[in-house]
Design an enzyme around this catalytic site. Structure first.
Site, PDB file in Angstrom:
ATOM      1  N   ARG A  64       9.548  11.783  65.118  1.00 59.79           N
ATOM      2  CA  ARG A  64       8.203  12.114  65.632  1.00 59.79           C
ATOM      3  C   ARG A  64       8.043  13.628  65.832  1.00 59.79           C
ATOM      4  O   ARG A  64       7.389  14.306  65.048  1.00 59.79           O
ATOM      5  CB  ARG A  64       7.940  11.332  66.935  1.00 59.79           C
ATOM      6  CG  ARG A  64       6.494  11.355  67.409  1.00 59.79           C
ATOM      7  CD  ARG A  64       6.077  12.610  68.141  1.00 59.79           C
ATOM      8  NE  ARG A  64       6.906  12.898  69.311  1.00 59.79           N
ATOM      9  CZ  ARG A  64       6.810  14.020  69.993  1.00 59.79           C
ATOM     10  NH1 ARG A  64       5.931  14.961  69.648  1.00 59.79           N
ATOM     11  NH2 ARG A  64       7.608  14.258  71.028  1.00 59.79           N
ATOM     12  N   ASP A  65       8.708  14.176  66.842  1.00 58.41           N
ATOM     13  CA  ASP A  65       8.568  15.618  67.111  1.00 58.41           C
ATOM     14  C   ASP A  65       9.092  16.409  65.914  1.00 58.41           C
ATOM     15  O   ASP A  65       8.515  17.421  65.496  1.00 58.41           O
ATOM     16  CB  ASP A  65       9.366  15.975  68.375  1.00 58.41           C
ATOM     17  CG  ASP A  65       8.889  17.258  69.040  1.00 58.41           C
ATOM     18  OD1 ASP A  65       8.363  18.129  68.333  1.00 58.41           O
ATOM     19  OD2 ASP A  65       9.049  17.392  70.265  1.00 58.41           O
ATOM     20  N   HIS A 110      13.365  17.817  77.762  1.00 61.24           N
ATOM     21  CA  HIS A 110      12.987  17.871  76.341  1.00 61.24           C
ATOM     22  C   HIS A 110      12.916  19.351  75.986  1.00 61.24           C
ATOM     23  O   HIS A 110      11.894  19.999  76.157  1.00 61.24           O
ATOM     24  CB  HIS A 110      11.622  17.170  76.223  1.00 61.24           C
ATOM     25  CG  HIS A 110      10.975  17.169  74.896  1.00 61.24           C
ATOM     26  ND1 HIS A 110      10.880  16.030  74.109  1.00 61.24           N
ATOM     27  CD2 HIS A 110      10.335  18.133  74.196  1.00 61.24           C
ATOM     28  CE1 HIS A 110      10.222  16.314  73.002  1.00 61.24           C
ATOM     29  NE2 HIS A 110       9.868  17.586  73.029  1.00 61.24           N
ATOM     30  N   HIS A 127      13.004  22.480  73.660  1.00 58.55           N
ATOM     31  CA  HIS A 127      12.931  23.090  72.332  1.00 58.55           C
ATOM     32  C   HIS A 127      13.875  24.296  72.345  1.00 58.55           C
ATOM     33  O   HIS A 127      14.178  24.859  73.397  1.00 58.55           O
ATOM     34  CB  HIS A 127      11.480  23.445  71.986  1.00 58.55           C
ATOM     35  CG  HIS A 127      10.690  22.226  71.591  1.00 58.55           C
ATOM     36  ND1 HIS A 127      10.488  21.871  70.283  1.00 58.55           N
ATOM     37  CD2 HIS A 127      10.101  21.266  72.337  1.00 58.55           C
ATOM     38  CE1 HIS A 127       9.785  20.748  70.240  1.00 58.55           C
ATOM     39  NE2 HIS A 127       9.536  20.358  71.476  1.00 58.55           N
ATOM     40  N   CYS A 143       5.506  21.793  67.725  1.00 56.15           N
ATOM     41  CA  CYS A 143       4.196  21.201  68.017  1.00 56.15           C
ATOM     42  C   CYS A 143       3.129  22.011  67.302  1.00 56.15           C
ATOM     43  O   CYS A 143       3.042  23.227  67.500  1.00 56.15           O
ATOM     44  CB  CYS A 143       3.941  21.192  69.525  1.00 56.15           C
ATOM     45  SG  CYS A 143       2.294  20.607  69.931  1.00 56.15           S
ATOM     46  N   ASN A 200      13.451  21.061  68.329  1.00 58.85           N
ATOM     47  CA  ASN A 200      14.125  20.622  69.551  1.00 58.85           C
ATOM     48  C   ASN A 200      15.597  21.018  69.483  1.00 58.85           C
ATOM     49  O   ASN A 200      16.131  21.286  68.408  1.00 58.85           O
ATOM     50  CB  ASN A 200      14.053  19.093  69.649  1.00 58.85           C
ATOM     51  CG  ASN A 200      12.650  18.587  69.872  1.00 58.85           C
ATOM     52  OD1 ASN A 200      11.883  18.435  68.927  1.00 58.85           O
ATOM     53  ND2 ASN A 200      12.297  18.358  71.113  1.00 58.85           N
TER      54      ASN A 200
HETATM   55  P1  HMG Z   1     -11.112  13.979  70.353  1.00 60.74           P
HETATM   56  O1  HMG Z   1     -11.680  14.689  69.197  1.00 60.74           O
HETATM   57  O2  HMG Z   1     -11.527  14.420  71.727  1.00 60.74           O
HETATM   58  O3  HMG Z   1     -11.333  12.407  70.176  1.00 60.74           O
HETATM   59  O4  HMG Z   1      -9.525  14.095  70.258  1.00 60.74           O
HETATM   60  P2  HMG Z   1     -12.454  11.450  70.768  1.00 60.74           P
HETATM   61  O5  HMG Z   1     -11.876  10.673  71.902  1.00 60.74           O
HETATM   62  O6  HMG Z   1     -13.702  12.236  71.027  1.00 60.74           O
HETATM   63  O7  HMG Z   1     -12.699  10.481  69.524  1.00 60.74           O
HETATM   64  C1  HMG Z   1     -13.275  10.992  68.294  1.00 60.74           C
HETATM   65  C2  HMG Z   1     -13.049  10.010  67.173  1.00 60.74           C
HETATM   66  O8  HMG Z   1     -11.660   9.909  66.913  1.00 60.74           O
HETATM   67  C3  HMG Z   1     -13.526   8.580  67.474  1.00 60.74           C
HETATM   68  O9  HMG Z   1     -13.984   8.025  66.228  1.00 60.74           O
HETATM   69  C4  HMG Z   1     -12.273   7.870  67.872  1.00 60.74           C
HETATM   70  O10 HMG Z   1     -12.293   6.458  67.626  1.00 60.74           O
HETATM   71  C5  HMG Z   1     -11.247   8.550  66.980  1.00 60.74           C
HETATM   72  P3  HMG Z   1     -15.552   7.823  65.944  1.00 60.74           P
HETATM   73  O11 HMG Z   1     -16.042   6.934  67.061  1.00 60.74           O
HETATM   74  O12 HMG Z   1     -16.130   9.210  66.010  1.00 60.74           O
HETATM   75  O13 HMG Z   1     -15.549   7.215  64.580  1.00 60.74           O
HETATM   76  N1  HMG Z   1      -9.921   8.505  67.597  1.00 60.74           N
HETATM   77  C6  HMG Z   1      -8.802   8.015  67.042  1.00 60.74           C
HETATM   78  N2  HMG Z   1      -8.538   7.501  65.829  1.00 60.74           N
HETATM   79  C7  HMG Z   1      -7.283   7.084  65.592  1.00 60.74           C
HETATM   80  N3  HMG Z   1      -6.284   7.158  66.501  1.00 60.74           N
HETATM   81  C8  HMG Z   1      -6.499   7.673  67.728  1.00 60.74           C
HETATM   82  C9  HMG Z   1      -7.803   8.143  68.013  1.00 60.74           C
HETATM   83  N4  HMG Z   1      -8.347   8.694  69.121  1.00 60.74           N
HETATM   84  C10 HMG Z   1      -9.623   8.911  68.863  1.00 60.74           C
HETATM   85  N5  HMG Z   1      -5.518   7.721  68.637  1.00 60.74           N
HETATM   86  C11 HMG Z   1      -7.361  13.154  70.706  1.00 60.74           C
HETATM   87  C12 HMG Z   1      -8.705  13.573  71.286  1.00 60.74           C
HETATM   88  C13 HMG Z   1      -6.462  12.820  71.898  1.00 60.74           C
HETATM   89  C14 HMG Z   1      -7.566  11.926  69.839  1.00 60.74           C
HETATM   90  C15 HMG Z   1      -6.796  14.324  69.870  1.00 60.74           C
HETATM   91  O14 HMG Z   1      -6.812  15.471  70.638  1.00 60.74           O
HETATM   92  C16 HMG Z   1      -5.368  14.076  69.386  1.00 60.74           C
HETATM   93  O15 HMG Z   1      -5.128  13.171  68.588  1.00 60.74           O
HETATM   94  N6  HMG Z   1      -4.414  14.898  69.837  1.00 60.74           N
HETATM   95  C17 HMG Z   1      -2.991  14.730  69.497  1.00 60.74           C
HETATM   96  C18 HMG Z   1      -2.294  16.054  69.330  1.00 60.74           C
HETATM   97  C19 HMG Z   1      -0.831  15.817  69.067  1.00 60.74           C
HETATM   98  O16 HMG Z   1      -0.420  14.800  68.551  1.00 60.74           O
HETATM   99  N7  HMG Z   1       0.017  16.830  69.412  1.00 60.74           N
HETATM  100  C20 HMG Z   1       1.457  16.722  69.213  1.00 60.74           C
HETATM  101  C21 HMG Z   1       2.132  15.785  70.149  1.00 60.74           C
HETATM  102  S1  HMG Z   1       2.418  16.486  71.776  1.00 60.74           S
HETATM  103  C22 HMG Z   1       3.946  17.333  71.615  1.00 60.74           C
HETATM  104  O17 HMG Z   1       4.433  17.493  70.526  1.00 60.74           O
HETATM  105  C23 HMG Z   1       4.653  17.784  72.858  1.00 60.74           C
HETATM  106  C24 HMG Z   1       5.882  16.920  73.197  1.00 60.74           C
HETATM  107  O18 HMG Z   1       6.828  16.936  72.139  1.00 60.74           O
HETATM  108  C25 HMG Z   1       6.553  17.439  74.472  1.00 60.74           C
HETATM  109  C26 HMG Z   1       6.852  18.940  74.451  1.00 60.74           C
HETATM  110  O19 HMG Z   1       7.483  19.422  73.485  1.00 60.74           O
HETATM  111  O20 HMG Z   1       6.466  19.582  75.419  1.00 60.74           O
HETATM  112  C27 HMG Z   1       5.476  15.454  73.448  1.00 60.74           C
HETATM  113 MG    MG Z   2       8.275  18.492  71.761  1.00 60.90          MG
END
Ligand code: HMG
Ligand code: MG
Length: 303
Positions: free
Chosen positions: A15-16, A207, A209, A240, A249
């Site tokens: 994933r990450d 976690h 990095h 990310c 990581n």
């Molecule tokens: P948004 O644009 O605000 O979404 O994004 P929304 O809630 O306004 O929805 C817009 C449209 O998207 C809607 O469709 C939803 O149904 C659809 P419409 O009605 O317009 O046809 N939608 C989805 N479709 C599929 N799957 C979904 C989904 N959600 C909404 N889950 C949102 C908000 C949260 C979706 C967006 O910001 C997002 O996906 N962000 C994810 C970013 C990400 O993955 N970042 C990396 C992971 S975090 C990380 O790596 C850190 C970590 O490792 C820890 C660390 O290192 O610190 C964990």
């Molecule tokens: Mg991470």
């Protein structure tokens, strides 16, 4: 240094590790990666995420990966879920464990989730409630616990507030993310010591990095301070897309080598793990970002 007798390693490579990969990684390769990681003694392999596919196109094939992999009895396979739509997709795919992901920095929260911190917690509340009712285990992440590329220093009180909120929502475990790898040993000790009176230490993970090469030292510092769970990625993959400067990581091999040598039980077979890392490095066509994997592979080539 006083290390525990046993720790749990959460492998986040699929994933990450892959979410930030510039070139598209084939679904079969992702399945091969998860299946191989499942057979080296890792207790938890984070498989993918069900975020918006436009936000992280690399992991848009999460359902196919879950359908194609061969789960190993006893291994847990969490996936990242930001909202109810993500939970629906995860439930449809038969997932038994999810992770929601918050941040201790407002600006990163907006960039990563299009929500303020409080709005993100509101978004997670029904996710955690419904997941719990369906019998799923739920992990929470807090990003930017040691610093943020947008706001700089992140006060420990902000980390504590979000961590406690995630537990109050019903998370079983919370992982503290040094997303951009800027933390140091003293800072990690201080962070865990400040959190210890507010949470159950055996439900905290770290976690780290490895951007500044501090991942191993910081993870060991957290163990010394009482944490028993750490996230790592095979071959040091990771990053990310919404956190500039976030490198991979801490490499799983680097942690396992250090723990093996110190008599700490992980259950992971280091040689087999390095075999998986070598296989993945071939698929990605670049050497692993792990000093231990690099050294062991060089030794193997020489003999
Ligand atoms: P948004 O644009 O605000 O979404 O994004 P929304 O809630 O306004 O929805 C817009 C449209 O998207 C809607 O469709 C939803 O149904 C659809 P419409 O009605 O317009 O046809 N939608 C989805 N479709 C599929 N799957 C979904 C989904 N959600 C909404 N889950 C949102 C908000 C949260 C979706 C967006 O910001 C997002 O996906 N962000 C994810 C970013 C990400 O993955 N970042 C990396 C992971 S975090 C990380 O790596 C850190 C970590 O490792 C820890 C660390 O290192 O610190 C964990
Ligand atoms: Mg991470």
């Amino acid at each position: 240094m006083t290390l525990p007798e046993r720790v749990t390693i959460v492998e986040v490579g699929p994933r990450d590790g892959l979410q930030n990969e510039p070139g598209t990684v084939a679904t079969d390769v992702k399945i091969g990666f998860v299946d191989r990681l499942s057979r080296v003694g890792l207790p938890v392999v984070e498989v993918t995420s069900f975020v918006h596919p436009d936000w992280v196109p690399q992991l848009a094939d999460g359902a196919e990966v879950l359908a194609g992999m061969s789960p190993v009895e006893g291994v847990r396979y969490p996936v990242l879920v930001p909202n109810e739509r993500g939970l629906d997709r995860a439930l449809e795919a038969g997932v038994r464990e999810i992770a929601v992901f918050a941040a201790a920095s407002e600006e990163f929260s907006r960039r990563n989730l299009n929500r303020s911190i409080d709005e993100s917690l509101e978004m997670f509340a029904p996710v955690v409630r419904r997941a719990g009712a369906a019998g799923l285990r739920v992990r929470g992440y807090v990003s930017m616990v040691c610093g943020c590329p947008f706001q700089g220093e992140v006060p420990i009180e902000d980390v504590a507030r979000v961590t406690v909120s995630l537990f109050e929502l019903g998370c079983d475990e919370v992982s503290l993310g040094d997303t951009i790898g800027v933390g140091t040993v003293g800072q990690v000790h201080h962070l865990v010591d400040e959190l210890a009176p507010q949470v159950l230490l055996d439900r905290l993970a770290v976690h780290m990095h490895d951007t500044y090469g501090q991942g191993l030292a910081n993870t060991l510092a957290a163990f010394e301070a009482g944490v028993r769970i750490a996230d790592t990625s095979a071959g040091g993959l990771g990053g990310c897309p919404y956190a500039p400067g976030a490198k991979g990581n801490l490499a799983t091999e680097d942690l396992v080598y250090a723990l093996d040598g110190s008599g700490v039980v992980t259950g992971v077979d280091l040689e087999e793990l390095i075999g998986v890392t070598a296989w993945m490095a071939e698929q990605l066509d670049r050497p692993p970002a792990s000093r231990v994997a690099e050294a062991v592979l060089a030794r193997q080539r020489a003999t």
